[in-house]
Design a protein around this motif. Structure first.
Motif, PDB file in Angstrom:
ATOM      1  N   GLY A 203       0.792  -1.225   0.000  1.00  0.00           N
ATOM      2  CA  GLY A 203       0.000   0.000   0.000  1.00  0.00           C
ATOM      3  C   GLY A 203       0.824   1.275   0.000  1.00  0.00           C
ATOM      4  O   GLY A 203       0.282   2.359  -0.184  1.00  0.00           O
ATOM      5  N   GLU A 204       2.129   1.175   0.202  1.00  0.00           N
ATOM      6  CA  GLU A 204       2.983   2.363   0.183  1.00  0.00           C
ATOM      7  C   GLU A 204       3.012   2.951  -1.216  1.00  0.00           C
ATOM      8  O   GLU A 204       3.017   2.231  -2.206  1.00  0.00           O
ATOM      9  CB  GLU A 204       4.400   1.996   0.624  1.00  0.00           C
ATOM     10  CG  GLU A 204       5.325   3.197   0.703  1.00  0.00           C
ATOM     11  CD  GLU A 204       6.740   2.826   1.127  1.00  0.00           C
ATOM     12  OE1 GLU A 204       7.581   3.725   1.111  1.00  0.00           O
ATOM     13  OE2 GLU A 204       6.995   1.655   1.451  1.00  0.00           O
ATOM     14  N   ARG A 205       3.004   4.276  -1.277  1.00  0.00           N
ATOM     15  CA  ARG A 205       3.053   4.976  -2.555  1.00  0.00           C
ATOM     16  C   ARG A 205       4.431   5.608  -2.716  1.00  0.00           C
ATOM     17  O   ARG A 205       4.935   6.224  -1.791  1.00  0.00           O
ATOM     18  CB  ARG A 205       1.957   6.035  -2.600  1.00  0.00           C
ATOM     19  CG  ARG A 205       0.568   5.403  -2.476  1.00  0.00           C
ATOM     20  CD  ARG A 205      -0.530   6.451  -2.363  1.00  0.00           C
ATOM     21  NE  ARG A 205      -0.649   7.168  -3.613  1.00  0.00           N
ATOM     22  CZ  ARG A 205      -0.505   8.495  -3.735  1.00  0.00           C
ATOM     23  NH1 ARG A 205      -0.255   9.249  -2.706  1.00  0.00           N
ATOM     24  NH2 ARG A 205      -0.621   9.067  -4.908  1.00  0.00           N
TER      25      ARG A 205
ATOM     26  N   ALA B 135       5.799   8.902  -1.527  1.00  0.00           N
ATOM     27  CA  ALA B 135       4.939   9.951  -2.076  1.00  0.00           C
ATOM     28  C   ALA B 135       4.436  10.900  -0.994  1.00  0.00           C
ATOM     29  O   ALA B 135       4.048  12.020  -1.300  1.00  0.00           O
ATOM     30  CB  ALA B 135       3.762   9.327  -2.832  1.00  0.00           C
ATOM     31  N   GLY B 136       4.470  10.479   0.263  1.00  0.00           N
ATOM     32  CA  GLY B 136       4.074  11.350   1.357  1.00  0.00           C
ATOM     33  C   GLY B 136       5.210  12.193   1.896  1.00  0.00           C
ATOM     34  O   GLY B 136       5.025  12.968   2.830  1.00  0.00           O
TER      35      GLY B 136
ATOM     36  N   SER C 155       5.672  19.051  -1.462  1.00  0.00           N
ATOM     37  CA  SER C 155       5.919  20.454  -1.783  1.00  0.00           C
ATOM     38  C   SER C 155       6.281  20.665  -3.250  1.00  0.00           C
ATOM     39  O   SER C 155       6.092  21.749  -3.775  1.00  0.00           O
ATOM     40  CB  SER C 155       7.035  21.025  -0.904  1.00  0.00           C
ATOM     41  OG  SER C 155       8.284  20.506  -1.277  1.00  0.00           O
ATOM     42  N   GLY C 156       6.800  19.635  -3.918  1.00  0.00           N
ATOM     43  CA  GLY C 156       7.295  19.826  -5.268  1.00  0.00           C
ATOM     44  C   GLY C 156       6.599  19.062  -6.357  1.00  0.00           C
ATOM     45  O   GLY C 156       7.052  19.058  -7.497  1.00  0.00           O
TER      46      GLY C 156
ATOM     47  N   PHE D 122      10.516  22.057   4.542  1.00  0.00           N
ATOM     48  CA  PHE D 122      11.024  21.625   5.842  1.00  0.00           C
ATOM     49  C   PHE D 122      10.702  20.145   6.028  1.00  0.00           C
ATOM     50  O   PHE D 122       9.655  19.673   5.594  1.00  0.00           O
ATOM     51  CB  PHE D 122      10.385  22.432   6.980  1.00  0.00           C
ATOM     52  CG  PHE D 122      10.851  23.851   7.021  1.00  0.00           C
ATOM     53  CD1 PHE D 122      11.943  24.206   7.799  1.00  0.00           C
ATOM     54  CD2 PHE D 122      10.221  24.829   6.273  1.00  0.00           C
ATOM     55  CE1 PHE D 122      12.394  25.515   7.844  1.00  0.00           C
ATOM     56  CE2 PHE D 122      10.658  26.138   6.301  1.00  0.00           C
ATOM     57  CZ  PHE D 122      11.743  26.485   7.089  1.00  0.00           C
ATOM     58  N   SER D 123      11.596  19.434   6.681  1.00  0.00           N
ATOM     59  CA  SER D 123      11.398  18.023   6.991  1.00  0.00           C
ATOM     60  C   SER D 123      12.109  17.726   8.301  1.00  0.00           C
ATOM     61  O   SER D 123      12.891  18.543   8.795  1.00  0.00           O
ATOM     62  CB  SER D 123      11.965  17.156   5.870  1.00  0.00           C
ATOM     63  OG  SER D 123      11.681  15.794   6.102  1.00  0.00           O
ATOM     64  N   LEU D 124      11.857  16.556   8.845  1.00  0.00           N
ATOM     65  CA  LEU D 124      12.530  16.165  10.084  1.00  0.00           C
ATOM     66  C   LEU D 124      13.891  15.571   9.775  1.00  0.00           C
ATOM     67  O   LEU D 124      14.024  14.738   8.885  1.00  0.00           O
ATOM     68  CB  LEU D 124      11.689  15.148  10.858  1.00  0.00           C
ATOM     69  CG  LEU D 124      10.386  15.668  11.436  1.00  0.00           C
ATOM     70  CD1 LEU D 124       9.649  14.550  12.152  1.00  0.00           C
ATOM     71  CD2 LEU D 124      10.625  16.838  12.379  1.00  0.00           C
TER      72      LEU D 124
END
Length: 160
Positions: free
Chosen positions: A27-29, A37-38, A44-45, A69-71
């Protein structure tokens, strides 16, 4: 795109709602069958990347810039800058065979750090599957998930 145990990827086809995304068996995209995809960069892009892939940005040297921004590894927010461009088209030979590809180049920099790298991705123009990735770390900081690889097998509905 489906990632099995280890580093094997098996192409399954595009997501019905987003031609730049493949849905894995779990189920991962994955964007271009490779990135989640998440992920913040894709969220953002997506619009800019779609322009690159569709060829609507004009000359091959045109860049699309992403800023998000990301972790980070320590769960703190980090500021990413990316520049993507279509670097060309044409055949690339990998273990899986020779493919007519769209070659994308990605430059990544994290604000206020020396962490940067370039990544070149070759996408099979017929199936959209990534068939080769070359990562060049531009400093001493290396991310273990950023590795170069090439397809050892690509199957489509018409070939198997």
């Amino acid at each position: 795109m489906e990632q099995s145990t280890g580093s094997r990827l098996a192409y399954r086809g595009p997501d019905a709602n987003d031609p730049m995304v493949c849905t894995m068996a779990n189920g991962e995209r994955r964007a271009f069958g490779y990135w989640a995809a998440g992920s913040p960069f894709y969220r953002s892009g997506r619009t800019q990347l779609a322009r690159l892939v569709s060829g609507s940005v004009g000359p091959a040297s045109k860049e699309e810039r992403l800023d998000y921004f990301s972790l980070g590894r320590d769960s703190n927010s980090v500021h990413f800058y990316e520049a993507w461009r279509v670097a060309g088209t044409g055949p690339v030979q990998v273990v899986a065979g020779t493919f007519d590809t769209l070659r994308l180049e990605r430059r990544v920099q994290i604000q206020n750090t020396a962490f940067s790298y370039t990544e070149t991705v070759w996408l099979d123009r017929a199936s959209g599957a990534p068939v080769k990735v070359q990562v060049d770390h531009l400093n001493g900081f290396m991310a273990p998930s950023l590795t170069s690889w090439e397809a050892t097998e690509v199957r489509t509905r018409t070939t198997g």
